[in-house]
Design an enzyme around this catalytic site. Structure first.
Site, PDB file in Angstrom:
ATOM      1  N   GLU A  25      45.565  43.545  56.390  1.00 39.16           N
ATOM      2  CA  GLU A  25      46.907  44.117  56.462  1.00 39.16           C
ATOM      3  C   GLU A  25      46.859  45.630  56.337  1.00 39.16           C
ATOM      4  O   GLU A  25      45.957  46.171  55.711  1.00 39.16           O
ATOM      5  CB  GLU A  25      47.755  43.606  55.307  1.00 39.16           C
ATOM      6  N   CYS A  53      48.847  53.063  54.680  1.00 40.05           N
ATOM      7  CA  CYS A  53      48.019  52.396  53.671  1.00 40.05           C
ATOM      8  C   CYS A  53      47.050  51.463  54.393  1.00 40.05           C
ATOM      9  O   CYS A  53      47.469  50.515  55.061  1.00 40.05           O
ATOM     10  CB  CYS A  53      48.932  51.611  52.734  1.00 40.05           C
ATOM     11  N   CYS A 101      39.016  40.661  48.542  1.00 43.22           N
ATOM     12  CA  CYS A 101      38.475  41.498  47.466  1.00 43.22           C
ATOM     13  C   CYS A 101      37.853  40.625  46.387  1.00 43.22           C
ATOM     14  O   CYS A 101      38.467  39.680  45.898  1.00 43.22           O
ATOM     15  CB  CYS A 101      39.545  42.382  46.853  1.00 43.22           C
ATOM     16  N   CYS A 110      41.274  41.504  40.238  1.00 45.17           N
ATOM     17  CA  CYS A 110      42.267  41.947  39.254  1.00 45.17           C
ATOM     18  C   CYS A 110      43.330  40.851  39.114  1.00 45.17           C
ATOM     19  O   CYS A 110      43.770  40.277  40.115  1.00 45.17           O
ATOM     20  CB  CYS A 110      42.904  43.258  39.682  1.00 45.17           C
ATOM     21  N   CYS A 130      46.855  40.815  41.218  1.00 46.90           N
ATOM     22  CA  CYS A 130      46.730  41.220  42.620  1.00 46.90           C
ATOM     23  C   CYS A 130      46.611  40.013  43.544  1.00 46.90           C
ATOM     24  O   CYS A 130      45.753  39.149  43.335  1.00 46.90           O
ATOM     25  CB  CYS A 130      45.502  42.102  42.760  1.00 46.90           C
ATOM     26  N   LEU A 169      44.118  52.427  36.552  1.00 47.50           N
ATOM     27  CA  LEU A 169      43.764  52.425  35.125  1.00 47.50           C
ATOM     28  C   LEU A 169      44.328  51.178  34.414  1.00 47.50           C
ATOM     29  O   LEU A 169      43.594  50.379  33.871  1.00 47.50           O
ATOM     30  CB  LEU A 169      44.286  53.713  34.479  1.00 47.50           C
ATOM     31  N   CYS A 220      49.882  44.611  49.447  1.00 44.93           N
ATOM     32  CA  CYS A 220      48.636  44.128  50.006  1.00 44.93           C
ATOM     33  C   CYS A 220      48.412  42.662  49.692  1.00 44.93           C
ATOM     34  O   CYS A 220      48.590  42.221  48.571  1.00 44.93           O
ATOM     35  CB  CYS A 220      47.535  45.008  49.462  1.00 44.93           C
TER      36      CYS A 220
HETATM   37  S1  SF4 Z   1      43.801  45.541  42.849  1.00 43.77           S
HETATM   38 FE1  SF4 Z   1      43.314  43.877  44.253  1.00 43.77          FE
HETATM   39  S2  SF4 Z   1      42.418  44.852  46.065  1.00 43.77           S
HETATM   40 FE2  SF4 Z   1      42.410  46.387  44.402  1.00 43.77          FE
HETATM   41  S3  SF4 Z   1      40.392  46.123  43.437  1.00 43.77           S
HETATM   42 FE3  SF4 Z   1      41.792  44.798  42.271  1.00 43.77          FE
HETATM   43  S4  SF4 Z   1      41.597  42.789  43.276  1.00 43.77           S
HETATM   44 FE4  SF4 Z   1      40.727  44.295  44.684  1.00 43.77          FE
END
Ligand code: SF4
Length: 365
Positions: free
Chosen positions: A95, A108, A115, A119, A122, A216, A336
């Site tokens: 995307e 963006c 990924c 996180c 996310c 952060l 995202c």
């Molecule tokens: S926020 Fe999402 S895309 Fe960014 S590093 Fe963490 S898991 Fe990966």
């Protein structure tokens, strides 16, 4: 469908296009012209290169192609944001988002087709790991979005805050930055990282360095590691050692992104600790109130507006420049991973941790 055997010229700097085309043109300046058409004028095929002889264009078309990722879906938000879902040759999808604001356009871009960093707030992380994008796939996002918006390059900002951790794909990111840097000044390009220390060192060593943003999200190592497993590998104290040493051009600052989560990292004391951590680094902070997602993060909630304001005010009182970023384009799943999530059959509502990408410019004070 059979893969196209022709060499793709997108995602290559002009110098490389010149080398590749050297044996297929009668004079070297012809190769330079082709490079200029692709890198500087976003040409999508040789037929557009009208200052080249027709027979040469046909010959080049037999050996080379000028190909961008395929647009699978496109959603326009009421606030003008456009989110595009791209299909790649191997079936992966990624995307990218275009966000117009006050005559400028922020693009963006994604750096990976998923990924592995994981996180906990996310959608992309929840969808899982994916491969590194190649330079043509990265630059192709820029080309498609910019063509769609019809904006001139000097009004464009690029942020690597889409899908993936860009500093886990430094090889291809480096080439893409070289190509994009021929159009857009590095001071208008931002690479956002979850805190990959070797990647930050790599970025520090680039001659034409883009800006750095760091996600952060917590005032201490223990809470950061709960939100971002990568913090176990690259702890907060080591991260800040590297950030203190990061070379900054005159007037530049490091951006810190901080996703605000109710009763987790939103206390006034947390803001004070964050300010202490950052002290000594030319910096600005983007405070991003969490967008809740009952499907992926049922236990994480957004603080109320008063708490958000209090957190921002505490950082400002400590002398920091702070922007509170409110969601932008959420009616088109602008964060995202959301559109991809929909196409995979889920209905995520949460944005990613490189969050600033899908946020309004906010209020900087
Ligand atoms: S926020 Fe999402 S895309 Fe960014 S590093 Fe963490 S898991 Fe990966």
């Amino acid at each position: 469908m059979e893969p196209d055997p022709r060499v793709n010229l997108v995602g290559r700097p002009v110098r490389q296009i010149r080398e590749l085309l050297g044996d297929h043109v009668d004079r070297l300046y012809r190769a330079q012209q082709v490079g200029h058409w692709i890198v500087h004028r976003d040409a999508t095929g040789f037929d557009e290169m009208t200052n080249l002889p027709l027979e040469m264009r046909r010959e080049l078309d037999r050996r080379f192609r000028v190909a961008d990722p395929t647009v699978l879906d496109e959603r326009r938000s009421a606030d003008g944001s456009v989110k595009v879902l791209f299909g790649l040759a191997d079936g992966c999808s990624i995307e990218a988002v275009a966000m117009p604001d006050d005559g400028k356009l922020t693009l963006c871009l994604s750096s990976q087709a998923g990924c592995a960093v994981g996180c906990t707030f996310c959608v992309t992380g929840a969808l899982g790991a994916g491969r590194n994008l190649t330079p043509d796939e990265i630059v192709g996002q820029y080309r498609v979005l910019r063509r769609g918006a019809g904006t001139v390059p000097d009004r464009v900002n690029i942020v690597f805050m889409g899908m993936g951790e860009p500093l886990l794909n430094t090889r291809h990111l480096g080439t893409a930055l070289e190509v994009l840097g021929e159009r857009v000044s590095p001071k208008r390009i931002t690479v956002s990282t979850s805190g990959i220390i070797p990647g930050i060192r790599w970025l520090a060593g680039l001659d034409r360095r883009p800006k750095l943003a760091v996600s952060l999200n917590a005032p201490d190592q223990s809470r950061r590691a709960q939100l971002m497993p990568i913090a176990t590998r690259y702890p907060l104290d080591e991260l800040f050692e590297v950030l203190h040493a990061f070379p900054l051009e005159r007037g530049r600052r490091i951006t810190f992104e901080y996703v605000l989560i109710r009763a987790f990292n939103d206390a006034v004391d947390d803001a004070r600790t964050v300010a202490k951590l950052i002290r000594g680094i030319p910096a600005k902070v983007n405070v991003i109130p969490l967008n809740e997602d009952a499907e992926h993060f049922p236990d994480l909630h957004r603080p109320d507006d008063a708490t958000v304001d209090r957190f921002g005010a505490t950082l400002r009182d400590a002398g920091l420049t702070v922007t509170v970023r409110w969601s932008k384009g959420l009616d088109v799943d602008a964060a995202c991973g959301q559109l991809k999530g929909r196409h995979q059959g889920s209905s995520p509502q949460q944005r990613d941790g490189h969050l600033d990408a899908a946020s309004s410019p906010g209020r900087e004070e």
